[in-house]
Scaffold this motif. Structure first.
Motif, PDB file in Angstrom:
ATOM      1  N   LYS A  16       0.829  -1.222   0.000  1.00  7.34           N
ATOM      2  CA  LYS A  16       0.000   0.000   0.000  1.00  7.34           C
ATOM      3  C   LYS A  16       0.860   1.268   0.000  1.00  7.34           C
ATOM      4  O   LYS A  16       0.627   2.203   0.769  1.00  7.34           O
ATOM      5  N   TYR A  64      -8.602  -2.926   0.342  1.00  9.41           N
ATOM      6  CA  TYR A  64      -7.738  -1.781   0.054  1.00  9.41           C
ATOM      7  C   TYR A  64      -8.380  -0.948  -1.043  1.00  9.41           C
ATOM      8  O   TYR A  64      -8.673  -1.438  -2.137  1.00  9.41           O
ATOM      9  N   ALA A 107      -8.038   2.191  -3.606  1.00 11.09           N
ATOM     10  CA  ALA A 107      -7.072   3.059  -4.283  1.00 11.09           C
ATOM     11  C   ALA A 107      -7.528   3.230  -5.728  1.00 11.09           C
ATOM     12  O   ALA A 107      -8.212   2.366  -6.283  1.00 11.09           O
TER      13      ALA A 107
END
Length: 478
Positions: A51, A79, A81
Motif C-alpha cells: 500500500k 484496500y 485506491a
C-alpha cells in the motif's frame, strides 16, 4: 529533502509498454510522478499489499491472469485506491467490466498521449481523495445518526417522516415502514401541541429547547426536549432532534413529591398538637357538664350532642391525617408484581361487577419480584381501583391494568376511560383533604402516595377531561 513525487505502480508484463508510459509521463511532468514496475501478477500482489502507491496502472492481459484479478485482490484485502485499466483497442466490453469491478478509469493502449495520461492520473488521484473525504464524512455523520441516544427524525416539506434513527424505533416502538407512513404531528400526545409545533417551525424555521409530549405505539407518554430546524431550504426538509427527558422529569417529580410529603407530615403534626389539645378540653367539659346536671331543655342536650359528635369527627380526621402522612412500619416480603395487582383486583371485583365494568389485563411474563408489605399495597392499589370505577359510567367503563419491568423497576399501570381530571386538580390530587367527591375525606390518595413512597417508589398520574386517567406506580425490584 522529502520526496514529494506521487508514486504510481504500473502492472504490465511488457517492458516496452512500461518504458513508453514512463517516457510519456516524464515528458509532460518530469518531476511530479515516480512510476514503479511490476512485471508479473505475483510481484503486483506483493507491491499492492504494501500500500505504498497513490495510483495503479494495470494492463488487462497478464499472462494467465487479467487486470480483473488484480481488482478482485484489492477488494479481497479491503484496500481502496484509484486504478486505471489499460486495454486494447475495441475492448469496450472489457472496459465496462473493469469499471464495474472498481476501476476509476481506463485508457486504450496505442492511443495514449502524454497530456491525456497525466490528466487521467491527476484526476484519478484527486477524485479518489474527494470520494474518500465524502465517504469519511458520511461514515462520521451516519455514525452520529445511528448511535445517537437522542430521537432524530427527518421530514419532508409536508412534514411527512422520511427517515428515523434506531433510537426512535426503539423508544417509539414503531417499525421503520410504519414511520414512513406517518406525519410529524402523529408523534405528539396533544393535538394542540402538534399544531403549535408545526406552526412554529414554519414561521421561525427553528425550534430551540422546547418541551413536548410524544406518545409511543403502546400509548405511553415520552417527555422530550426538542430542537428542530429546516435542513434544506430548497427541498424543504426538516430535522427534528428530541432528547428524552422522561426520566429526568420523573426524578424531579419524585423529589417534589418527597419534599411535599415531608412538609405535609410536619403540618399534620402541628395540626394534631394544636387542635387535639383544645378538642380534648371541649370533650372533657361536655362530659363533665352531662355528669354534673340535667340540661334545662331538649335544645341544650341537642347542642351538646352536636358539639360532642363534631369534636369526635375532627379528632378522627386528625388521626387519619397523621396516619396518611407519617413514615410507617412495613412488613416486607418478596412478591411478584402480578400477584400484588391481582390481589387488589380480587378485592375490587364486586364493584367492577356491580358497575358492569369491562376489565382488560396485561401481565408481564418476566419474573418481576419486589419487596412489599402486601396489606399496605392492597390499600394503595384498591384506592386507585375504586377511584377508577367511580370515575366511569356504569356499563360503559373499561378498566385496563398492566405490569411491566424496565430499567430495574416494576411498573403497575391502571387506566380508566372515565371523565378524566382537570389540569388544576391534577396538581392537588395527592394533597390531604382534597377531593372532588360529595362524600369523602380526601385522604385516600394521600394515603396511597404515602404507602408508595414508604416502599421507595413513585406514583404518577396522566389525565385530561374526557380522556380518562392513567395511574403509573413505579417500584424498585428486589
Amino acid at each position: 529533502m522529502k520526496d514529494t513525487r506521487k508514486r504510481i505502480l504500473m502492472v504490465d508484463d511488457d517492458e516496452d509498454d512500461f518504458f513508453l508510459v514512463n517516457t510519456l509521463l516524464q515528458d509532460v511532468t518530469s518531476n511530479q510522478y515516480t512510476i514503479d514496475w511490476a512485471a508479473t501478477y505475483d510481484k503486483a500482489i506483493e507491491a499492492i499489499e504494501k500500500k505504498e502507491h497513490e495510483l495503479y496502472l494495470v494492463d488487462y492481459r497478464l499472462g494467465r491472469y487479467t487486470g480483473l484479478d488484480i481488482l478482485r485482490h484489492f477488494q479481497k484485502i479491503g484496500y481502496e485506491a484509484p486504478v486505471i485499466m489499460l486495454t486494447g483497442k475495441g475492448d469496450y466490453a472489457i472496459d465496462n467490466e473493469a469499471m464495474m469491478a472498481g476501476a476509476s478509469d481506463y485508457l486504450v493502449k496505442g492511443e495514449i498521449t502524454g497530456p491525456e495520461l497525466e490528466r487521467a492520473i491527476r484526476y484519478g488521484i484527486m477524485e479518489f481523495k474527494h470520494l474518500r473525504t465524502i465517504a469519511e464524512n458520511e461514515r462520521k455523520y451516519f455514525g452520529i445518526f445511528e448511535k445517537s441516544h437522542d430521537l432524530i427524525v427527518l421530514a419532508d416539506c409536508n412534514k411527512n417522516i422520511i427517515e428515523v434513527n434506531p433510537t426512535v424505533l426503539r423508544k417509539m416502538q414503531y417499525s421503520r415502514d410504519e414511520f414512513l407512513k406517518m406525519n410529524l404531528k402523529d408523534l405528539f400526545v396533544h393535538e394542540a401541541e402538534a399544531l403549535q409545533f408545526l406552526l412554529d417551525i414554519c414561521e421561525d424555521d427553528a425550534i430551540i429547547q422546547k418541551e413536548f409530549s410524544f406518545k409511543n405505539k403502546s400509548g405511553q407518554k415520552i417527555e422530550v426536549l426538542v430542537n428542530a430546524n429546516k435542513l434544506d431550504e430548497q427541498l424543504g426538509t426538516f430535522l427534528c432532534v428530541a432528547e428524552d427527558i422522561t426520566e429526568k422529569k420523573r426524578e424531579e417529580l419524585e423529589k417534589r413529591q418527597q419534599e411535599k410529603f415531608v412538609i405535609s407530615g410536619r403540618i399534620a403534626r402541628v395540626i394534631a398538637h394544636e387542635v387535639r389539645n383544645p378538642l380534648t378540653n371541649i370533650l372533657l367539659a361536655v362530659g363533665q357538664f352531662n355528669q354534673d346536671g340535667t340540661p334545662d331543655s331538649e335544645d341544650h342536650q341537642l347542642y351538646l350532642d352536636i358539639i360532642e359528635r363534631n369534636c369526635t369527627r375532627i379528632n378522627q380526621l386528625v388521626t387519619e391525617l397523621l396516619q396518611s402522612t407519617r413514615m410507617m412500619e412495613l412488613h416486607l416480603q418478596d412478591w411478584h408484581v402480578n400477584t400484588l395487582l391481582k390481589n387488589a383486583l380480587a378485592l375490587a371485583y364486586d364493584r367492577l361487577q356491580l358497575n358492569n365494568i369491562r376489565l382488560k389485563e396485561f401481565y408481564t411474563e418476566e419474573n418481576v419480584t419486589l419487596q412489599a408489605d402486601d396489606e399496605k399495597m392492597n390499600i394503595a392499589l384498591l384506592n386507585i381501583l375504586i377511584n377508577a370505577v367511580e370515575a366511569m359510567i356504569p356499563g360503559e367503563g373499561i378498566l385496563t391494568v398492566s405490569t411491566q419491568s424496565e430499567n430495574g423497576k416494576a411498573y403497575i399501570r391502571i387506566r380508566d376511560n372515565g371523565m378524566g381530571i382537570p389540569e388544576d386538580n391534577k396538581a392537588r390530587l395527592f394533597d390531604p383533604f382534597f377531593t372532588s367527591k360529595t362524600k369523602g375525606t380526601g385522604l385516600g390518595l394521600t394515603s396511597t402516595q404515602n404507602i408508595i413512597i414508604n416502599h421507595k417508589g413513585t406514583i404518577h398520574v396522566e389525565s385530561a377531561p374526557g380522556e380518562g386517567t392513567l395511574f403509573t406506580i413505579i417500584l424498585p425490584l428486589s
